[in-house]
Design a protein around this motif. Structure first.
Motif, short mmCIF file in Angstrom:
data_model
loop_
_atom_site.label_atom_id
_atom_site.label_comp_id
_atom_site.label_asym_id
_atom_site.label_seq_id
_atom_site.Cartn_x
_atom_site.Cartn_y
_atom_site.Cartn_z
N GLN A 134 -5.23 -0.35 -0.91
CA GLN A 134 -6.68 -0.56 -1.03
C GLN A 134 -7.36 0.40 -0.07
O GLN A 134 -7.00 0.46 1.10
N ASN A 169 -7.03 3.77 -3.48
CA ASN A 169 -6.62 3.67 -4.89
C ASN A 169 -7.64 4.16 -5.90
O ASN A 169 -7.38 4.17 -7.09
N ASN A 199 2.39 -3.02 -4.04
CA ASN A 199 1.70 -2.55 -5.22
C ASN A 199 1.07 -1.20 -4.95
O ASN A 199 0.35 -1.03 -3.98
N SER A 227 -1.37 1.31 -7.04
CA SER A 227 -2.13 1.48 -8.27
C SER A 227 -3.14 2.58 -8.02
O SER A 227 -4.03 2.44 -7.19
N THR A 277 5.58 -2.64 -7.31
CA THR A 277 5.13 -2.25 -8.64
C THR A 277 4.22 -1.03 -8.51
O THR A 277 3.43 -0.93 -7.57
#
Ligand SMILES: *[C@@H]1O[C@H](CO)[C@@H](O)[C@H](O)[C@H]1NC(C)=O
Ligand SMILES: *[C@@H]1O[C@H](CO)[C@@H](O)[C@H](O)[C@H]1NC(C)=O
Ligand SMILES: *[C@@H]1O[C@H](CO)[C@@H](O)[C@H](O)[C@H]1NC(C)=O
Ligand SMILES: *[C@@H]1O[C@H](CO)[C@@H](O)[C@H](O)[C@H]1NC(C)=O
Ligand SMILES: *[C@@H]1O[C@H](CO)[C@@H](O)[C@H](O)[C@H]1NC(C)=O
Ligand SMILES: *[C@@H]1O[C@H](CO)[C@@H](O)[C@H](O)[C@H]1NC(C)=O
Ligand SMILES: *[C@@H]1O[C@H](CO)[C@@H](O)[C@H](O)[C@H]1NC(C)=O
Ligand SMILES: *[C@@H]1O[C@H](CO)[C@@H](O)[C@H](O)[C@H]1NC(C)=O
Ligand SMILES: *[C@@H]1O[C@H](CO)[C@@H](O)[C@H](O)[C@H]1NC(C)=O
Ligand SMILES: *[C@@H]1O[C@H](CO)[C@@H](O)[C@H](O)[C@H]1NC(C)=O
Ligand SMILES: *[C@@H]1O[C@H](CO)[C@@H](O)[C@H](O)[C@H]1NC(C)=O
Length: 406
Positions: free
Chosen positions: A157, A160, A178, A180, A203
């Motif tokens: 964060q 991203n 994560n 992303s 992920t």
């Protein structure tokens, strides 16, 4: 002449303030007074360093905080290294920066740059207490290179919303769950590795990514690349725990590598036409069927598959420039590839294909069969007449026709 005695100091102050807003050498901040000099500049032309040994007050834990407001642009680098008692760093108004380097900040837990959207490079190394970054609303949208290693970050964060990046390397962040990113291209390389120390899996999602030069994924529990269209160098997957991988829009790739992905059962790249380098599939112990490459026509390098698979379908194959090595401990029917190697001359390099091999090895190893049992698995290669109209099209139609003639 009272006025002059007032004016002179004022002028002197103004000119010294201007001089301090530009510095060929690096401005070193060790105390609040240094920080306030910087605070008087909207744009600071030069680099700023905050080293070990800050002379700012310590709290009851012995930790130090540093906060710089006012400065909006630093044209050079901001380097903060080895300030081992610094727990909080804040640049309240900073919008743009050259290199942003944070290294070996043992207790840094608060990082607040609420206006920052542009950096030329980011190097965050050894920040074990840092769990999150705060870069304001949209976060950093422009960065040429990003290196994040050995931090306590649980998410990215703050970065991203990056639009494009040349080099992106995120490794050994044990709490990261994560990744992303909204990037559309990776101009140089992407490396994601060993971020799974504390969590069950990392992920990764790149919903907008279309083109990349080189990408390496290690130790990820999923990798989503729905828009990826082409990779000029290598696309490599090593030691990931994902159970399937799909790249529905990928048409060309330099090299393609799947090694040690022990849970992988399904690879699907249905639009892939050419592999301009080598194509390796090795030690993916659960991968039994390799049948997600319906359009793969040209492999400019070697094809090197080994594992425990029982089925390999490469129905559109017209050319393998390099060596062809296919060894499986599973029962594998090689007859289709045999024809590719001999009568069809699709395979130009050294040809090995063998099932029921006790120790399936990579290219250059000899295949020693452990049994002579008749293969029950099925494989296909070259052009299956029944599929001819469906499979063929464009250049592969011509290649296919040529092959029928030859
Ligand atoms: C800023 O850091 C980068 C990368 O570490 C380095 O190449 C560059 O020379 C530095 N620039 C200045 C002005 O110190
Ligand atoms: C990143 O920073 C660390 C320490 O702060 C340094 O050792 C390393 O060379 C830097 N790496 C790059 C790519 O700039
Ligand atoms: C990953 O992070 C993105 C953005 O922070 C978020 O939208 C998404 O839900 C997260 N996915 C998972 C699986 O945690
Ligand atoms: C895949 O490619 C098609 C055709 O170029 C395009 O219409 C589609 O939007 C792409 N899908 C994604 C997820 O980018
Ligand atoms: C890569 O894909 C993009 C977008 O689909 C396309 O414009 C470009 O020509 C492709 N490049 C190569 C080398 O195939
Ligand atoms: C792969 O090779 C083909 C044929 O030479 C070429 O058209 C294509 O642009 C190449 N792809 C990449 C990603 O370099
Ligand atoms: C390119 O990717 C391959 C495979 O993923 C990797 O082995 C290689 O180190 C990468 N090269 C660069 C320059 O990043
Ligand atoms: C990460 O992947 C590498 C293979 O690239 C493997 O050797 C290593 O054991 C993996 N690490 C973990 C923690 O799974
Ligand atoms: C493999 O994955 C593709 C794409 O997600 C899917 O269409 C296909 O059905 C899967 N195959 C198997 C055997 O699960
Ligand atoms: C696959 O595993 C075998 C046996 O552990 C090992 O010798 C070989 O180097 C591995 N292959 C690759 C490409 O990592
Ligand atoms: C290959 O897979 C079969 C089951 O499909 C299993 O019985 C066998 O032990 C596996 N062999 C190796 C060497 O992994």
């Amino acid at each position: 002449m009272v006025i002059i005695t007032y004016l002179l100091p004022a002028l002197a102050f103004a000119s010294s303030a201007i001089a301090q807003c530009s510095n060929a050498a690096t401005l070193t901040i060790t105390a609040s007074a240094d920080a306030s000099v910087l605070a008087a500049c909207t744009t600071y032309s030069g680099s700023v360093a905050i080293p070990t040994g800050l002379a700012t007050p310590q709290d009851t834990n012995g930790h130090q905080q540093l906060s710089v407001d006012g400065v909006q642009v630093i044209t050079g680098n901001l380097t903060v290294t080895n300030a081992i008692m610094l727990s909080s760093l804040s640049f309240g108004d900073l919008k743009s920066l050259g290199g942003f380097e944070l290294g070996s900040l043992t207790v840094l837990s608060e990082l607040s740059f609420p206006q920052l959207t542009q950096v030329s490079s980011m190097n965050f190394t050894a920040l074990p207490a840092l769990q999150q970054m705060s870069f304001g609303g949209t976060g950093i949208t422009q960065a040429d290179s990003v290196l994040i290693t050995n931090t306590g970050l649980s998410s990215l964060q703050g970065i991203n919303n990056l639009q494009s990046v040349s080099t992106f390397n995120v490794n050994n962040n044990a709490a990261l769950q994560n990744i992303s990113l909204q990037v559309t291209s990776i101009k140089n390389s992407l490396d994601i590795e060993a971020n799974d120390g504390y969590v069950s899996g990392l992920t990764t999602t790149f919903p907008m990514l279309q083109t990349a030069q080189n990408m390496t994924f290690r130790n990820c529990s999923s990798v989503l690349l729905p828009s990826l269209a082409n990779v000029t160098q290598d696309l490599g997957f090593y030691g990931n725990t994902m159970t399937s991988f799909a790249a529905p829009n990928l048409t060309t790739v330099g090299g393609l590598i799947f090694v040690d992905n022990t849970d992988l059962t399904n690879i699907s790249i249905p639009g892939l036409v050419s592999v301009n380098g080598s194509y390796q599939i090795a030690n993916n112990t659960m991968l039994k069927q390799i049948n997600g490459f319906q359009k793969l026509s040209v492999i400019k390098g070697a094809l090197d598959f080994n594992g425990n698979f029982t089925e390999v379908d490469l129905p559109a194959l017209t050319q393998v420039q390099g060596a062809f090595n296919m060894q499986s401990s599973g029962q594998l029917d090689c007859s289709a590839f045999e024809a590719d190697s001999t009568t069809k001359q699709v395979i130009k390099g050294h040809y090995v294909c063998s099932g029921s091999v006790s120790k399936p090895g990579g290219a250059g190893t000899s295949a020693s069969a452990s049994s002579t049992s008749k293969p029950t698995g099925k494989s296909s290669a070259g052009h299956i007449e029944a599929n001819f109209p469906a499979v063929m099209g464009g250049t592969s139609l011509i290649a296919g026709l040529l092959q029928l003639i030859l």
